[in-house]
Design a protein around this motif. Structure first.
Motif, PDB file in Angstrom:
ATOM      1  N   ARG A   7      33.273  84.207  57.922  1.00  0.00           N
ATOM      2  CA  ARG A   7      34.142  85.220  58.489  1.00  0.00           C
ATOM      3  C   ARG A   7      33.471  86.012  59.630  1.00  0.00           C
ATOM      4  NH1 ARG A   7      35.397  89.693  54.306  1.00  0.00           N
ATOM      5  NH2 ARG A   7      33.366  90.347  55.022  1.00  0.00           N
ATOM      6  N   ASP A   8      32.230  86.446  59.392  1.00  0.00           N
ATOM      7  CA  ASP A   8      31.581  87.286  60.388  1.00  0.00           C
ATOM      8  C   ASP A   8      31.234  86.511  61.648  1.00  0.00           C
ATOM      9  OD1 ASP A   8      31.913  89.159  58.530  1.00  0.00           O
ATOM     10  OD2 ASP A   8      29.794  89.629  58.224  1.00  0.00           O
ATOM     11  N   SER A  62      25.450  87.053  60.899  1.00  0.00           N
ATOM     12  CA  SER A  62      26.337  86.460  59.910  1.00  0.00           C
ATOM     13  C   SER A  62      25.672  85.282  59.208  1.00  0.00           C
ATOM     14  CB  SER A  62      27.632  86.010  60.574  1.00  0.00           C
ATOM     15  OG  SER A  62      27.404  84.828  61.303  1.00  0.00           O
ATOM     16  N   HIS A  68      31.248  85.276  53.716  1.00  0.00           N
ATOM     17  CA  HIS A  68      32.568  85.568  53.167  1.00  0.00           C
ATOM     18  C   HIS A  68      33.542  84.589  53.780  1.00  0.00           C
ATOM     19  CE1 HIS A  68      31.358  89.494  51.549  1.00  0.00           C
ATOM     20  NE2 HIS A  68      30.542  89.518  52.584  1.00  0.00           N
TER      21      HIS A  68
ATOM     22  N   SER B 167      29.778 103.015  56.445  1.00  0.00           N
ATOM     23  CA  SER B 167      30.392 101.705  56.620  1.00  0.00           C
ATOM     24  C   SER B 167      29.350 100.641  56.297  1.00  0.00           C
ATOM     25  CB  SER B 167      30.888 101.572  58.055  1.00  0.00           C
ATOM     26  OG  SER B 167      30.484 100.361  58.627  1.00  0.00           O
ATOM     27  N   SER B 169      29.131  97.708  57.641  1.00  0.00           N
ATOM     28  CA  SER B 169      28.651  97.065  58.853  1.00  0.00           C
ATOM     29  C   SER B 169      28.831  97.989  60.048  1.00  0.00           C
ATOM     30  CB  SER B 169      29.389  95.748  59.093  1.00  0.00           C
ATOM     31  OG  SER B 169      29.028  95.264  60.365  1.00  0.00           O
ATOM     32  N   LYS B 172      30.133  96.416  63.343  1.00  0.00           N
ATOM     33  CA  LYS B 172      31.568  96.164  63.450  1.00  0.00           C
ATOM     34  C   LYS B 172      32.309  97.451  63.801  1.00  0.00           C
ATOM     35  CE  LYS B 172      32.006  92.315  60.241  1.00  0.00           C
ATOM     36  NZ  LYS B 172      32.544  91.931  58.928  1.00  0.00           N
ATOM     37  N   SER B 225      48.194  93.940  54.870  1.00  0.00           N
ATOM     38  CA  SER B 225      47.010  93.688  54.039  1.00  0.00           C
ATOM     39  C   SER B 225      47.116  94.338  52.677  1.00  0.00           C
ATOM     40  CB  SER B 225      45.700  94.075  54.738  1.00  0.00           C
ATOM     41  OG  SER B 225      45.869  95.069  55.667  1.00  0.00           O
ATOM     42  N   ARG B 433      41.808  92.823  60.472  1.00  0.00           N
ATOM     43  CA  ARG B 433      41.590  93.102  59.055  1.00  0.00           C
ATOM     44  C   ARG B 433      41.174  91.824  58.320  1.00  0.00           C
ATOM     45  NH1 ARG B 433      40.774  96.473  55.843  1.00  0.00           N
ATOM     46  NH2 ARG B 433      42.628  96.883  54.626  1.00  0.00           N
ATOM     47  N   ASP B 436      37.722  91.417  58.563  1.00  0.00           N
ATOM     48  CA  ASP B 436      36.986  92.525  57.983  1.00  0.00           C
ATOM     49  C   ASP B 436      36.504  93.520  59.046  1.00  0.00           C
ATOM     50  OD1 ASP B 436      35.966  93.872  55.734  1.00  0.00           O
ATOM     51  OD2 ASP B 436      33.952  93.166  56.199  1.00  0.00           O
ATOM     52  N   PRO B 438      37.100  97.080  60.821  1.00  0.00           N
ATOM     53  CA  PRO B 438      37.822  98.303  60.444  1.00  0.00           C
ATOM     54  C   PRO B 438      38.732  98.799  61.569  1.00  0.00           C
ATOM     55  CG  PRO B 438      35.578  98.835  61.048  1.00  0.00           C
ATOM     56  CD  PRO B 438      35.680  97.338  61.093  1.00  0.00           C
ATOM     57  N   GLY B 508      41.383 100.248  52.658  1.00  0.00           N
ATOM     58  CA  GLY B 508      40.647 100.050  53.900  1.00  0.00           C
ATOM     59  C   GLY B 508      40.707 101.230  54.843  1.00  0.00           C
TER      60      GLY B 508
END
Lengths: 149, 511
Positions: A7-8, A62, A68, B167, B169, B172, B225, B433, B436, B438, B508
């Motif tokens: 995913r990342d 990642s 994930h 958070s 990450s 991100k 979501s 989303r 992942d 935000p 979220g």
């Protein structure tokens, strides 16, 4: 639906492409100037490059961390967005009431296990409620019905 | 003495604005809707405010702010109801209330738990408002001397902390802030008049509307979501009678100190950008557990563990207005939307607002008092209504949200173009989303981006392209060091995570 893709890593590629696009587009289309007299292209160029660098970091990290997979709810996503698009396309030519009805019926089916008849009754009820709130209580002049001829 | 007379004047101005029939009605409506939407699981303060934002579009800016603020702090009261009775947080900042609130309900003490959190919320909210009344004018006066360097540094602190603190990450979060700033770029450039990123569209010349983007992200993408995670349909019901709501002497004895400590913790974290109610509630819970004589009671229905964080999140909700109103720098996505109301009404947010528009600032503050009193009334005698509303499952609820989204955005300008922006923002938001990424930092970027560019350009013109000016001015140097410290600590904790000991929170959206 579950996709077993990192995913990342995907996030890194998407963000990197966006950053590169904004930077290149700004560089080619707008005057850049220099730091003392920045042109309209300078700020987007700096933003695009920063995003690209962060995206590269996300992409590389990642592979170090736990992976994930990607989870997509195609039914909910597809139907909700479809309903929204139909509303946007029909509200001007047909008016609020018919397009709101269609919006409601389709979005009710975004979760499984709905009955057609109750869905139509509920949709009509929600549509009526919206008309009461926005047209009668808030006194907005919205076109309720129309015919595109 | 002089200061006291001044405060008295301000209170008088504020009260005359807040008790006008229109403002009183919208304050009542706001806190009622906040309580209602906050109590519904799956709808937090952020979603509630974006949904009802279009309704305030046709109102005076003061009235609009009073109503949106009411929704905001009202949802903090409502959020704990769902946590206590369902073990599902109604809003993310009420997640901690599940830990001891739900066990209390299972022991048959739901009534006392609800009334103690209401009392705590009221005390926390009051202390937050008093702090705002005492310190906001001073901070604003001091901030009047800020130059573009200080503003650039302040905005960086705000954006960095809002996107990284708490958070998992931080990268991100920062990436999403940048995307938000990019969205803010679309439209005519103020300096040169050149249209940027409009791709030949005339509708995009005025930029992408904040309302449409926020609604697309929080009204559409979040709905999709949330449908995935599927809230439980069956609901445990606890009987809550008025008699059961009377706290025991033991409850009061145990709770008064946690309430005061919670107020202090909450007020502090509310002022800091990026932290806010969610983090305040977690830290306040941790403080109480550390100070308790018998920490093993926590998690099994300790009144202190419920009351303190619920007090803290209300205090934080109120003090979060301090940086937003005095500096014009919002510390969270919700506050960014509040600021959007000012901008759309042609008011430039910043330290001058308090002096130039005292009726707006003091009217808003006095409406906080009125709203908090109304919320106590809504929560104690009328609790029966909210416990019944909790039983509405999300699958019955989301079509209303979508109907509201479409009608709300269409009612603003009767333009289907705005609905298409909602569509695009919703689709991209859901895509983010899935990856992942935000969404809350994005909206902060949309609001702060144009301000950031303007101050950055001005700072570079004034210092002839010399970056060193940022380090030579003491205030901007300190602020940039704070931003750096935040980045380093959050990068460190993201790279070397501690063993998880905090409770997992669902949801979220970051209120």
């Amino acid at each position: 639906m579950n996709l077993s893709i990192n995913r990342d890593a995907v996030a890194g590629v998407v963000l990197g492409a966006l950053g590169a696009f904004v930077a290149i587009y700004a560089y080619l289309s707008y005057p850049i100037g220099n730091m003392a007299r920045m042109g309209p292209g300078m700020f987007p160029l700096l933003l695009g490059v920063t995003l690209l660098l962060i995206a590269i970091a996300i992409f590389l990290l990642s592979f170090l961390r736990q992976r994930h997979s990607i989870e997509v709810n195609l039914r909910a996503g597809g139907l909700v967005l479809l309903a929204l698009a139909i509303f946007a396309a029909t509200v001007d030519p047909f008016g609020v009431v018919p397009s709101m009805m269609v919006l409601m019926v389709i979005s009710y089916f975004a979760v499984p296990g709905r009955n057609i008849l109750t869905t139509i009754i509920l949709s009509a009820a929600v549509t009526a409620l919206m008309v009461i709130i926005f047209v009668y209580i808030m006194n907005l002049h919205l076109k309720l019905f129309a015919w595109p001829l | 003495m002089n200061a006291l007379a001044e405060l008295y004047d301000h209170v008088a101005i504020g009260l005359s604005v807040a008790v006008s029939p229109t403002n009183l009605w919208y304050c009542l409506l706001g806190v009622f809707l906040g309580q209602l939407l906050g109590a519904l699981p799956g709808i937090g303060a952020l979603v509630a405010i974006t949904l009802l934002f279009p309704i305030t579009y046709h109102l005076e800016p003061t009235t609009a702010l009073i109503m949106l603020a009411g929704i905001y702090y009202g949802s903090a009261y409502g959020g704990s109801t769902a946590s206590i009775l369902l073990n599902l947080p109604g809003t993310p900042s009420s997640a901690v209330a599940c830990l001891d609130g739900y066990p209390l309900a299972r022991q048959g003490r739901a009534g006392a738990a609800l009334s103690m959190t209401t009392i705590g919320s009221f005390v926390g909210g009051s202390i937050g408002i008093i702090l705002m009344m005492l310190f906001a004018p001073t901070i604003a006066e001091w901030a009047l001397e800020f130059g573009p360097w200080e503003y650039v540094a302040l905005i960086i602190v705000g954006l960095v902390s809002a996107s990284t603190v708490g958070s998992e990450s931080p990268l991100k979060g920062i990436a999403m802030v940048i995307i938000g700033i990019m969205v803010g770029l679309v439209g005519q450039d103020i300096g040169s008049g050149i249209p940027r990123f409009t791709f030949g569209s005339n509708e995009l010349l005025d930029g992408v509307g904040l309302v449409a983007v926020a609604i697309g992200l929080f009204g559409v993408a979040e709905v999709i979501s949330t449908l995935k995670s599927g809230f439980a349909d069956e609901v445990n019901q606890f009987k809550v009678t008025l008699r059961s709501m009377i706290p025991t002497r033991d409850d009061a004895r145990r709770s008064w100190k946690p309430i005061l400590r919670g107020s202090a913790v909450g007020s502090f974290f509310g002022i800091l950008p990026g932290t806010g109610a969610l983090i305040a509630s977690f830290i306040s819970y941790a403080v109480e557990r550390k100070l308790a004589d018998d920490p093993s009671r926590f998690g099994k229905g300790a009144m202190e563990g419920l009351v303190a964080p619920e007090t803290a999140n209300n205090a934080a909700d109120q003090t979060a207005f301090i940086p937003t109103m005095t500096l014009g720098i919002p510390g969270s996505a919700t506050m960014a939307i509040m600021l959007g109301v000012l901008i759309m009404n042609g008011i430039t947010p910043g330290p001058a607002v308090i002096a130039e528009k005292p009726e707006l600032f003091w009217g808003l503050i006095m409406s906080f008092w009125i709203g908090n009193v109304i919320l106590v009334i809504l929560n104690i005698p009328m609790i029966g209504i909210w416990t019944r509303i909790l039983t509405v499952p999300y699958r019955a609820l989301y079509p209303f949200i979508l109907a509201f989204v479409c009608m709300g955005i269409y009612s603003i300008a009767q333009s289907s173009f705005d609905i298409w922006i909602v569509f695009v923002a919703g689709a991209l938001g859901y895509f983010f989303r899935i990856l992942d990424l935000p969404l809350a930092p994005l909206i902060l970027g949309v609001v702060l981006g144009p301000m950031f560019e303007e101050h950055f350009l001005r700072s570079q013109v004034l210092s002839r392209g010399d970056f060193m000016m940022f380090l030579q001015r003491p205030v901007s140097l300190v602020l940039l060091l704070i931003a750096l410290a935040i980045v380093v600590t959050s990068a460190y904790s993201a790279l070397f995570p501690r063993k998880v000991q905090e409770p997992v929170i669902d949801g979220g959206t970051n209120a």
